[in-house]
Design a protein around this motif. Structure first.
Motif, PDB file in Angstrom:
ATOM      1  N   LEU A  33     -13.147  19.231  16.209  1.00  0.00           N
ATOM      2  CA  LEU A  33     -13.739  17.962  15.803  1.00  0.00           C
ATOM      3  C   LEU A  33     -13.862  16.964  16.941  1.00  0.00           C
ATOM      4  N   VAL A  34     -13.288  17.256  18.077  1.00  0.00           N
ATOM      5  CA  VAL A  34     -13.246  16.288  19.181  1.00  0.00           C
ATOM      6  C   VAL A  34     -14.649  16.018  19.700  1.00  0.00           C
ATOM      7  N   ARG A  35     -15.024  14.732  19.747  1.00  0.00           N
ATOM      8  CA  ARG A  35     -16.349  14.338  20.202  1.00  0.00           C
ATOM      9  C   ARG A  35     -16.315  13.994  21.682  1.00  0.00           C
ATOM     10  N   PRO A  36     -17.466  14.005  22.342  1.00  0.00           N
ATOM     11  CA  PRO A  36     -17.529  13.515  23.728  1.00  0.00           C
ATOM     12  C   PRO A  36     -17.128  12.045  23.790  1.00  0.00           C
ATOM     13  N   GLU A  37     -16.620  11.618  24.920  1.00  0.00           N
ATOM     14  CA  GLU A  37     -16.170  10.239  25.041  1.00  0.00           C
ATOM     15  C   GLU A  37     -17.359   9.294  25.216  1.00  0.00           C
ATOM     16  N   ASN A  38     -17.271   8.123  24.559  1.00  0.00           N
ATOM     17  CA  ASN A  38     -18.234   7.037  24.690  1.00  0.00           C
ATOM     18  C   ASN A  38     -19.692   7.457  24.545  1.00  0.00           C
ATOM     19  N   PRO A  39     -20.047   8.211  23.504  1.00  0.00           N
ATOM     20  CA  PRO A  39     -21.453   8.563  23.326  1.00  0.00           C
ATOM     21  C   PRO A  39     -22.216   7.408  22.688  1.00  0.00           C
ATOM     22  N   VAL A  40     -23.530   7.457  22.723  1.00  0.00           N
ATOM     23  CA  VAL A  40     -24.349   6.516  21.972  1.00  0.00           C
ATOM     24  C   VAL A  40     -24.153   6.794  20.484  1.00  0.00           C
ATOM     25  N   PHE A  41     -24.164   5.758  19.660  1.00  0.00           N
ATOM     26  CA  PHE A  41     -24.055   5.907  18.210  1.00  0.00           C
ATOM     27  C   PHE A  41     -25.098   6.928  17.745  1.00  0.00           C
ATOM     28  N   THR A  42     -24.606   7.981  17.095  1.00  0.00           N
ATOM     29  CA  THR A  42     -25.472   9.120  16.772  1.00  0.00           C
ATOM     30  C   THR A  42     -25.553   9.329  15.270  1.00  0.00           C
ATOM     31  N   VAL A  43     -26.800   9.388  14.789  1.00  0.00           N
ATOM     32  CA  VAL A  43     -27.093   9.586  13.376  1.00  0.00           C
ATOM     33  C   VAL A  43     -27.624  10.998  13.187  1.00  0.00           C
ATOM     34  N   GLY A  44     -27.093  11.707  12.205  1.00  0.00           N
ATOM     35  CA  GLY A  44     -27.555  13.065  11.918  1.00  0.00           C
ATOM     36  C   GLY A  44     -28.094  13.183  10.506  1.00  0.00           C
ATOM     37  N   ALA A  45     -29.047  14.071  10.333  1.00  0.00           N
ATOM     38  CA  ALA A  45     -29.547  14.430   9.001  1.00  0.00           C
ATOM     39  C   ALA A  45     -30.008  15.870   9.073  1.00  0.00           C
ATOM     40  N   MET A  46     -29.849  16.585   7.965  1.00  0.00           N
ATOM     41  CA  MET A  46     -30.267  17.982   7.912  1.00  0.00           C
ATOM     42  C   MET A  46     -30.822  18.244   6.517  1.00  0.00           C
ATOM     43  N   ALA A  47     -32.108  18.616   6.463  1.00  0.00           N
ATOM     44  CA  ALA A  47     -32.726  18.789   5.155  1.00  0.00           C
ATOM     45  C   ALA A  47     -34.015  19.577   5.293  1.00  0.00           C
ATOM     46  N   ARG A  48     -34.397  20.208   4.178  1.00  0.00           N
ATOM     47  CA  ARG A  48     -35.759  20.726   4.091  1.00  0.00           C
ATOM     48  C   ARG A  48     -36.687  19.526   4.035  1.00  0.00           C
ATOM     49  N   MET A  49     -37.702  19.516   4.873  1.00  0.00           N
ATOM     50  CA  MET A  49     -38.547  18.334   4.997  1.00  0.00           C
ATOM     51  C   MET A  49     -39.647  18.364   3.945  1.00  0.00           C
ATOM     52  N   ALA A  50     -39.231  17.999   2.724  1.00  0.00           N
ATOM     53  CA  ALA A  50     -40.109  17.913   1.567  1.00  0.00           C
ATOM     54  C   ALA A  50     -40.091  16.464   1.079  1.00  0.00           C
TER      55      ALA A  50
END
Length: 358
Positions: free
Chosen positions: A161-178
């Motif tokens: 779970l360890v993230r890189p240090e000081n990254p830009v605020f990151t938004v994720g989404a994963m979906a069928r694009m319907a």
């Protein structure tokens, strides 16, 4: 009780339903059961290599809900293999196998959709959300056993779970694009954040019929350098996707129980989710997610800004969500539920019992 289970899907053997069918068999074998996977010949190429496992694969052609020849062949298979229970993941499989089973072999509908009409011939029901169980109980008068058994998710160890240090605020989404997935609402919300001067990047994974429109809108908003569309992700890419994200957005207008919700929880990521029947039973506002109305880019932008500005809230949501994943959705938890309820239904069928579902 160790039993032999016929696990089957026909007609709709794609996406989450297909993955759930395979996972069901795999989890049951982890509890010592033997599983025969019964599928259409055209789906054989999608099956993992089960050599050396307690799963074997049989193909049988089925032309539709009223294919009596397919039912006759399935009946011979069920008798020859001494099947104790059937789990069917689609209406077509239920119709074929309900005609095929001898007395004392229960047919269990594993419902992955709110459209349950073609599953009602089953003897019992596994429902992936509490809302779906309500629908089943209403349709049957609660006269048949029905249980809530969620989709299962692998919960990764803490070290992943360890993230890189000081990254830009990151938004994720994963979906069928319907159209019903609401990804356009996320794009508009990101445009609002950009106009407010919020620094971010976004990864919108998946594919579908509206992807070109979404990419065009991203370009109109001038977000090409901040929003990426990598398509569907392989397993190793998913790890990086969840590890690097600060927030995962689930934006559907209607849905059932998308795996991205459970995976987000398993990876300990803050979630924003829409307030819709089914999926919203998985999260609680301000405890395991921020809940927003569907079709509301402004509310989504407000929630994103709130999580951008409040890392303590992000951490609290993530911690609570991961705890819930371990307790309610983890592979081992769902395997135990499958084992318990299948064994109970086999015992009932052998004893001729008919009790109301829990």
């Amino acid at each position: 009780m160790i039993v032999h289970i016929l696990n089957s899907v026909y007609g709709d053997s794609t996406g989450g339903r297909w993955s759930a069918t395979l996972k069901t068999g795999e989890l049951l074998t982890q509890r010592g059961h033997r599983v025969t996977l019964l599928i259409a010949p055209e789906d054989a190429g999608k099956v993992p290599d089960y050599a050396g496992t307690n799963i074997d694969v049989v193909t049988l052609r089925n032309s539709g809900h009223y294919d009596l020849i397919a039912s006759w062949r399935a009946r011979r298979l069920i008798r020859a293999r001494k099947i104790d229970a059937v789990i069917a993941h689609s209406g077509r499989a239920i119709h074929m196998l309900k005609r095929a089973v001898p007395t004392g072999v229960p047919v269990i509908a594993f419902n992955h959709s709110h459209n349950i009409k073609r599953t009602l011939k089953a003897d019992a029901f596994f429902c992936i959300t509490p809302y779906m169980k309500q629908i089943v109980d209403a349709a049957t008068g609660a006269t048949k056993p029905a249980y809530v058994i969620s989709n299962a998710v692998n919960v990764p160890p803490d070290e992943l779970l360890v993230r890189p240090e000081n990254p830009v605020f990151t938004v994720g989404a994963m979906a069928r694009m319907a159209p019903n997935k609401g990804v356009s609402d996320l794009v508009e919300a990101l445009g609002l954040l950009s106009r407010e001067g919020v620094a971010f990047r976004a990864v919108i994974a998946g594919d579908g019929e509206v992807r070109a429109q979404l990419e065009a809108r991203v370009a109109e908003l001038g977000l090409q350098d901040r929003v990426s569309f990598p398509g569907w992700l392989r397993a190793e890419q998913k790890q990086a996707f969840f590890r690097d994200a600060d927030v995962i957005c689930f934006t559907s207008e209607w849905d059932v129980q998308p795996l991205v919700i459970l995976e987000s929880f398993a990876w300990g990521r803050a979630l924003i989710g829409t307030d819709i029947d089914g999926p919203s039973s998985c999260y609680e506002d301000a405890k395991t997610a921020l809940v927003v109305p569907p079709n509301d880019p402004f509310a989504l932008a407000v929630a994103l800004r709130r999580l951008h500005d409040d890392p303590v809230l992000r951490s609290t949501l993530a911690t609570n969500a991961r705890r819930q994943a371990r307790g309610a959705y983890a592979d081992e938890v769902i395997a135990e539920l499958l084992d318990s309820h299948v064994s109970d239904l086999v015992a009932r069928a052998r004893g001729g019992e008919a009790r109301r579902g829990a």
